[in-house]
Design a protein around this motif. Structure first.
Motif, PDB file in Angstrom:
ATOM      1  N   ASP A  27     -32.704  37.539 -78.688  1.00  0.00           N
ATOM      2  CA  ASP A  27     -32.075  38.281 -79.227  1.00  0.00           C
ATOM      3  C   ASP A  27     -30.473  38.738 -78.796  1.00  0.00           C
ATOM      4  OD1 ASP A  27     -31.893  40.633 -77.202  1.00  0.00           O
ATOM      5  OD2 ASP A  27     -32.436  42.181 -78.334  1.00  0.00           O
ATOM      6  N   GLY A  28     -30.024  38.184 -77.529  1.00  0.00           N
ATOM      7  CA  GLY A  28     -28.528  37.354 -77.428  1.00  0.00           C
ATOM      8  C   GLY A  28     -28.343  38.396 -75.893  1.00  0.00           C
ATOM      9  N   GLY A  29     -29.772  39.637 -76.464  1.00  0.00           N
ATOM     10  CA  GLY A  29     -29.022  40.834 -74.815  1.00  0.00           C
ATOM     11  C   GLY A  29     -29.593  39.866 -74.208  1.00  0.00           C
ATOM     12  N   ARG A  30     -29.388  40.962 -72.649  1.00  0.00           N
ATOM     13  CA  ARG A  30     -29.829  41.386 -71.258  1.00  0.00           C
ATOM     14  C   ARG A  30     -30.728  42.150 -70.667  1.00  0.00           C
ATOM     15  NH1 ARG A  30     -27.307  37.412 -73.277  1.00  0.00           N
ATOM     16  NH2 ARG A  30     -25.936  35.699 -72.366  1.00  0.00           N
ATOM     17  N   ALA A  31     -31.402  41.727 -69.750  1.00  0.00           N
ATOM     18  CA  ALA A  31     -32.470  42.362 -69.327  1.00  0.00           C
ATOM     19  C   ALA A  31     -32.480  42.937 -67.757  1.00  0.00           C
ATOM     20  CB  ALA A  31     -33.544  42.708 -69.009  1.00  0.00           C
ATOM     21  N   VAL A  32     -31.635  43.567 -67.079  1.00  0.00           N
ATOM     22  CA  VAL A  32     -30.770  43.353 -65.770  1.00  0.00           C
ATOM     23  C   VAL A  32     -33.037  44.898 -65.083  1.00  0.00           C
ATOM     24  CG1 VAL A  32     -30.162  43.937 -63.490  1.00  0.00           C
ATOM     25  CG2 VAL A  32     -29.015  43.357 -65.954  1.00  0.00           C
ATOM     26  N   ARG A  33     -32.844  43.690 -63.885  1.00  0.00           N
ATOM     27  CA  ARG A  33     -34.560  44.874 -63.059  1.00  0.00           C
ATOM     28  C   ARG A  33     -33.673  45.107 -61.316  1.00  0.00           C
ATOM     29  NH1 ARG A  33     -39.340  41.570 -63.454  1.00  0.00           N
ATOM     30  NH2 ARG A  33     -39.414  39.740 -62.195  1.00  0.00           N
ATOM     31  N   ASP A  34     -34.258  45.514 -60.691  1.00  0.00           N
ATOM     32  CA  ASP A  34     -34.396  45.576 -59.181  1.00  0.00           C
ATOM     33  C   ASP A  34     -35.096  44.650 -58.930  1.00  0.00           C
ATOM     34  OD1 ASP A  34     -34.442  46.350 -56.591  1.00  0.00           O
ATOM     35  OD2 ASP A  34     -34.783  48.510 -56.998  1.00  0.00           O
ATOM     36  N   SER A  35     -35.114  43.459 -57.621  1.00  0.00           N
ATOM     37  CA  SER A  35     -35.949  42.495 -57.187  1.00  0.00           C
ATOM     38  C   SER A  35     -36.598  43.726 -56.402  1.00  0.00           C
ATOM     39  CB  SER A  35     -34.556  41.318 -56.356  1.00  0.00           C
ATOM     40  OG  SER A  35     -34.290  41.635 -55.326  1.00  0.00           O
ATOM     41  N   LYS A  36     -36.470  44.669 -55.484  1.00  0.00           N
ATOM     42  CA  LYS A  36     -37.182  44.662 -55.180  1.00  0.00           C
ATOM     43  C   LYS A  36     -38.506  45.702 -55.463  1.00  0.00           C
ATOM     44  CE  LYS A  36     -34.094  47.278 -52.941  1.00  0.00           C
ATOM     45  NZ  LYS A  36     -32.723  48.202 -52.168  1.00  0.00           N
ATOM     46  N   ASN A  37     -38.056  46.190 -56.312  1.00  0.00           N
ATOM     47  CA  ASN A  37     -39.030  46.874 -57.587  1.00  0.00           C
ATOM     48  C   ASN A  37     -39.160  46.014 -58.787  1.00  0.00           C
ATOM     49  OD1 ASN A  37     -39.221  49.209 -55.320  1.00  0.00           O
ATOM     50  ND2 ASN A  37     -37.540  49.536 -55.525  1.00  0.00           N
ATOM     51  N   THR A  46     -27.472  44.822 -74.935  1.00  0.00           N
ATOM     52  CA  THR A  46     -27.752  44.435 -76.104  1.00  0.00           C
ATOM     53  C   THR A  46     -26.550  43.300 -75.892  1.00  0.00           C
ATOM     54  OG1 THR A  46     -25.087  45.502 -77.148  1.00  0.00           O
ATOM     55  CG2 THR A  46     -27.988  46.064 -77.657  1.00  0.00           C
ATOM     56  N   ALA A  47     -25.883  41.863 -76.706  1.00  0.00           N
ATOM     57  CA  ALA A  47     -25.310  40.893 -76.438  1.00  0.00           C
ATOM     58  C   ALA A  47     -23.692  41.785 -76.114  1.00  0.00           C
ATOM     59  CB  ALA A  47     -25.666  39.741 -77.663  1.00  0.00           C
ATOM     60  N   GLY A  48     -23.130  42.523 -76.982  1.00  0.00           N
ATOM     61  CA  GLY A  48     -22.094  42.865 -77.372  1.00  0.00           C
ATOM     62  C   GLY A  48     -21.590  43.491 -75.729  1.00  0.00           C
ATOM     63  N   ASP A  49     -22.723  44.779 -75.569  1.00  0.00           N
ATOM     64  CA  ASP A  49     -22.403  45.306 -74.574  1.00  0.00           C
ATOM     65  C   ASP A  49     -22.944  44.713 -73.343  1.00  0.00           C
ATOM     66  OD1 ASP A  49     -22.692  48.373 -75.906  1.00  0.00           O
ATOM     67  OD2 ASP A  49     -25.023  48.551 -75.376  1.00  0.00           O
ATOM     68  N   TRP A  50     -23.603  43.464 -72.776  1.00  0.00           N
ATOM     69  CA  TRP A  50     -23.458  42.951 -72.336  1.00  0.00           C
ATOM     70  C   TRP A  50     -22.090  41.822 -71.952  1.00  0.00           C
ATOM     71  CZ3 TRP A  50     -25.935  42.834 -67.564  1.00  0.00           C
ATOM     72  CH2 TRP A  50     -26.103  41.897 -66.517  1.00  0.00           C
ATOM     73  N   ALA A  51     -20.820  41.403 -73.006  1.00  0.00           N
ATOM     74  CA  ALA A  51     -20.168  41.100 -73.293  1.00  0.00           C
ATOM     75  C   ALA A  51     -18.973  41.513 -72.696  1.00  0.00           C
ATOM     76  CB  ALA A  51     -20.098  40.391 -73.952  1.00  0.00           C
ATOM     77  N   ALA A  52     -18.824  43.194 -72.883  1.00  0.00           N
ATOM     78  CA  ALA A  52     -18.385  44.206 -72.367  1.00  0.00           C
ATOM     79  C   ALA A  52     -18.331  44.718 -71.142  1.00  0.00           C
ATOM     80  CB  ALA A  52     -18.520  45.340 -73.165  1.00  0.00           C
ATOM     81  N   PHE A  53     -19.900  44.520 -70.655  1.00  0.00           N
ATOM     82  CA  PHE A  53     -19.264  44.416 -69.054  1.00  0.00           C
ATOM     83  C   PHE A  53     -18.981  43.018 -68.168  1.00  0.00           C
ATOM     84  CE2 PHE A  53     -22.322  42.958 -65.345  1.00  0.00           C
ATOM     85  CZ  PHE A  53     -21.822  44.138 -64.319  1.00  0.00           C
ATOM     86  N   GLU A  61     -12.133  46.466 -64.238  1.00  0.00           N
ATOM     87  CA  GLU A  61     -12.296  47.663 -64.196  1.00  0.00           C
ATOM     88  C   GLU A  61     -12.938  48.449 -64.294  1.00  0.00           C
ATOM     89  OE1 GLU A  61     -14.065  49.663 -68.348  1.00  0.00           O
ATOM     90  OE2 GLU A  61     -13.576  47.648 -68.907  1.00  0.00           O
ATOM     91  N   PHE A  62     -13.632  47.858 -62.632  1.00  0.00           N
ATOM     92  CA  PHE A  62     -14.663  48.268 -62.466  1.00  0.00           C
ATOM     93  C   PHE A  62     -14.901  49.060 -60.633  1.00  0.00           C
ATOM     94  CE2 PHE A  62     -17.724  47.086 -65.862  1.00  0.00           C
ATOM     95  CZ  PHE A  62     -17.839  47.696 -65.775  1.00  0.00           C
TER      96      PHE A  62
END
Length: 64
Positions: A27-37, A46-53, A61-62
């Motif tokens: 759907d254009g979004g992204r998924a993120v996970r911990d590589s250790k677990n 969502t695509a919009g949230d990822w673009a903002a990040f 910003e962070f």
């Protein structure tokens, strides 16, 4: 049938396996996970949230 998620790690992560993995979603979004677990689930953006990040990272910003 669900589309399989193809996870990837940054080439900067080295061989210690202590970073996050990211996947592009259909759907254009992204998924993120911990590589250790990896079986502990993942966060979905969502695509919009990822673009903002990404924009926030580029503009420090962070930054503490």
């Amino acid at each position: 049938m669900d589309t399989p998620i193809n996870w990837r790690k940054s080439s900067y992560s080295g061989s210690t396996n202590d970073c996050v993995e990211i996947a592009d979603l259909a759907d254009g979004g992204r998924a993120v996970r911990d590589s250790k677990n990896p079986d502990d689930g993942f966060f979905r953006f969502t695509a919009g949230d990822w673009a903002a990040f990404i924009q926030g990272v580029k503009t420090d910003e962070f930054d503490n």
